[in-house]
Design an enzyme around this catalytic site. Structure first.
Site, PDB file in Angstrom:
ATOM      1  N   PHE A 130       0.847  -1.192   0.000  1.00  0.00           N
ATOM      2  CA  PHE A 130       0.000   0.000   0.000  1.00  0.00           C
ATOM      3  C   PHE A 130       0.890   1.252   0.000  1.00  0.00           C
ATOM      4  CE2 PHE A 130      -2.855   3.147   1.870  1.00  0.00           C
ATOM      5  CZ  PHE A 130      -4.027   2.891   1.181  1.00  0.00           C
ATOM      6  N   ASP A 199       1.872  -5.048   8.486  1.00  0.00           N
ATOM      7  CA  ASP A 199       0.677  -4.211   8.407  1.00  0.00           C
ATOM      8  C   ASP A 199      -0.516  -5.145   8.254  1.00  0.00           C
ATOM      9  OD1 ASP A 199      -1.437  -2.540   7.715  1.00  0.00           O
ATOM     10  OD2 ASP A 199      -0.097  -1.084   6.756  1.00  0.00           O
ATOM     11  N   TYR A 235     -10.906   1.228  10.556  1.00  0.00           N
ATOM     12  CA  TYR A 235     -12.131   1.555   9.809  1.00  0.00           C
ATOM     13  C   TYR A 235     -12.456   0.566   8.695  1.00  0.00           C
ATOM     14  CZ  TYR A 235      -8.546   3.875   6.927  1.00  0.00           C
ATOM     15  OH  TYR A 235      -7.426   4.150   6.200  1.00  0.00           O
ATOM     16  N   ARG A 410     -12.551  -4.735  -7.383  1.00  0.00           N
ATOM     17  CA  ARG A 410     -12.256  -5.316  -6.069  1.00  0.00           C
ATOM     18  C   ARG A 410     -13.543  -5.479  -5.257  1.00  0.00           C
ATOM     19  NH1 ARG A 410      -8.491  -2.384  -1.543  1.00  0.00           N
ATOM     20  NH2 ARG A 410     -10.227  -0.934  -1.572  1.00  0.00           N
TER      21      ARG A 410
HETATM   22  C1  LIG Z   1      -5.913   1.131   4.453  1.00  0.00           C
HETATM   23  C2  LIG Z   1      -4.450   0.979   4.623  1.00  0.00           C
HETATM   24  C3  LIG Z   1      -3.707   1.977   5.243  1.00  0.00           C
HETATM   25  C4  LIG Z   1      -4.372   3.243   5.660  1.00  0.00           C
HETATM   26  O1  LIG Z   1      -3.553   4.098   6.348  1.00  0.00           O
HETATM   27  P1  LIG Z   1      -4.187   5.425   6.993  1.00  0.00           P
HETATM   28  O2  LIG Z   1      -3.093   5.998   7.764  1.00  0.00           O
HETATM   29  O3  LIG Z   1      -5.377   4.990   7.791  1.00  0.00           O
HETATM   30  O4  LIG Z   1      -4.652   6.292   5.878  1.00  0.00           O
HETATM   31  C5  LIG Z   1      -2.354   1.760   5.434  1.00  0.00           C
HETATM   32  N1  LIG Z   1      -1.760   0.622   5.016  1.00  0.00           N
HETATM   33  C6  LIG Z   1      -2.460  -0.360   4.398  1.00  0.00           C
HETATM   34  C7  LIG Z   1      -1.779  -1.609   3.968  1.00  0.00           C
HETATM   35  C8  LIG Z   1      -3.816  -0.200   4.170  1.00  0.00           C
HETATM   36  O5  LIG Z   1      -4.508  -1.145   3.551  1.00  0.00           O
END
Ligand SMILES: *Cc1c(COP(=O)(O)O)cnc(C)c1O
Length: 451
Positions: A130, A199, A235, A410
């Site tokens: 991501f 993560d 979330y 998706r």
């Molecule tokens: C959704 C997601 C995020 C989101 O990060 P925010 O700080 O909440 O914007 C980060 N890493 C991954 C792998 C995600 O899927």
């Protein structure tokens, strides 16, 4: 054997987790296949938030830090979440965003590597991780003069060389739904003396995670499959609401190291051992509490608690193991029905068929040039046409990568509130959108800011 609409109804009638859907406020006429991006509103949330605002804040004001237990809410929610990710008690806090928590743990991991194994100057990650994860790592590398090495999933093992400090991966890939073998990958990294940051944004609440194993001394650690650091999102599958606080876990081996050199860098007063002593110097709180920074967002944390409460209710129905069984049955069914009923429209499965390698989403690619007048893949327009019919999935642009360009449709399957008939109906809408070329209408080919 083909599956019928009636078969799907029967599966719903036999589903032991079906009552959990009642915990959610799903809009009528919507099949929501985007819980991997923003989870659905739990029914309890609105009243809970109203109570926090009007009574705890409005009437009781500052006493509520004590009387409503606001003060330890990040730790209490962390303990409630811990079983979902295989963490122990007092090892998790809910706080800040995933991006910020990643900055904290990646910094701490680099600090530890600098002390314990100087000379390791690389972070390894996956090229299709991501973006925010890669941006945070890139920023830290610039700050510290380190190198970020991005590889394809199949090349991770060979990238674990003696100059690598940290392996930073996302357990379930946000774009394809492919899942890493966390234990095996962690063990391989540890054997090479490399710390692991995971993560769990697309894992927590979607697939069972087992972060934990012992591993107190160094030799044990080298042989252990226990992760070192983890972060994740509030979330998505946890249904905490837009921008909900995220979570952070640190293995106790690392969390309580006394030397300030091992600290996470955002050493704010909420991570202090005695915040209300107001001393001028920083002394870290024991354990995971030191990963808090400043005053916590109580209203948002209270909303997140309503999301976590549903998982607590799910415990009595089999918990994460039962949710995983249902999630795999839903995604298997979706794959089967799309392949049976939507064949010939250029959809290719991007998600692994193998259960051990699949998260809780299913993604389809469409070839570049398959769209209207050869413009793009048409994936975006197909998703828009589905949304107009109340089937909410999303579109992710392909990153180019090494192979041919592919856009992605998706679909996330949250087993807490998605049923088997939902899958049938979603596929039926997709079939109609494709068979009638409905997606080619101009209104479905206009881009919005958020895809
Ligand atoms: C959704 C997601 C995020 C989101 O990060 P925010 O700080 O909440 O914007 C980060 N890493 C991954 C792998 C995600 O899927």
């Amino acid at each position: 054997m083909t599956t019928t609409h009636q078969d799907c109804r029967t599966l719903d009638a036999q589903d032991p987790l079906a009552p959990l859907r009642d915990h959610f406020s799903l809009p009528a006429g919507v099949i929501y296949l985007d819980g991997n991006s923003l989870g659905v509103l739990p029914k309890a949330t609105a009243a809970r938030v109203a109570d926090v605002v009007t009574r705890e804040w409005g009437a009781d004001l500052i006493q509520s830090w004590n009387t409503a237990s606001w003060f330890d809410l990040p730790q209490r929610l962390g303990n409630q979440l811990a079983p979902l990710i295989g963490a122990g008690p007092n090892e998790v806090v809910c706080t800040d965003s995933t991006s910020i928590n990643l900055y904290k743990v990646l910094s701490a991991a680099l600090n530890i590597a600098r002390e314990d194994s100087p000379g390791r100057r690389r972070i390894v990650s996956e090229r299709s991780n991501f973006p925010t994860d890669l941006y945070i790592a890139e920023g830290l590398c610039k700050e510290r003069g380190l190198e970020l090495v991005l590889v394809e999933p199949q090349d991770i093992a060979t990238a674990l060389t003696s100059d690598v400090a940290v392996l930073m991966l996302t357990h379930v890939n946000y774009r394809t739904g492919a899942m890493h073998d966390m234990a095996a990958t962690t063990a391989a990294a540890h054997a090479a003396g490399i710390l692991c940051v995971w993560d769990l944004a697309h894992s927590a609440g979607a697939v069972p995670v087992d972060l934990h194993a012992a591993g107190a001394d160094f030799e044990e650690w080298r042989a252990s499959k226990s992760a070192d650091f983890a972060v994740g999102c509030g979330y998505k599958y946890l249904n905490g609401g837009p921008g909900a606080p995220a979570f952070v876990w640190v293995h106790p081996r690392h969390a309580s190291r006394p030397d300030l050199n091992f600290m996470q860098p955002l050493s704010g007063w909420w991570g202090h051992a005695t915040p209300f002593a107001f001393t001028p110097d920083y002394q870290p709180a024991p354990g995971i509490t030191r990963y808090l920074c400043g005053t916590q967002p109580i209203i948002s944390l209270s909303a997140l608690q309503c999301g976590l409460d549903v998982f607590t209710a799910a415990e009595a129905l089999g918990g994460m193991a039962a949710l995983r069984t249902k999630s795999l049955a839903l995604t298997d069914l979706f794959i089967q029905l799309v392949e049976e009923r939507c064949a010939g429209h250029g959809l290719g499965l991007a998600t692994p068929r193998e259960h051990a390698r699949r998260g809780s989403q299913v993604c389809w690619t469409r070839d570049e040039g398959a769209g209207v007048h050869g413009q793009g893949s048409g994936a975006y327009a197909i998703v828009q046409a589905l949304i107009a019919r109340g089937v909410i999935g999303d579109f992710r642009r392909d990153d180019g990568g090494n192979g041919p360009h592919k856009d992605i449709l998706r679909f996330g399957f949250t087993p807490l509130y998605i049923g088997f008939e939902d899958v049938w109906n979603a596929v039926e809408h997709l079939r109609q959108v494709l068979d009638t070329a409905e997606w080619q209408r101009p209104e479905f080919n206009q881009r919005h800011a958020v895809t």
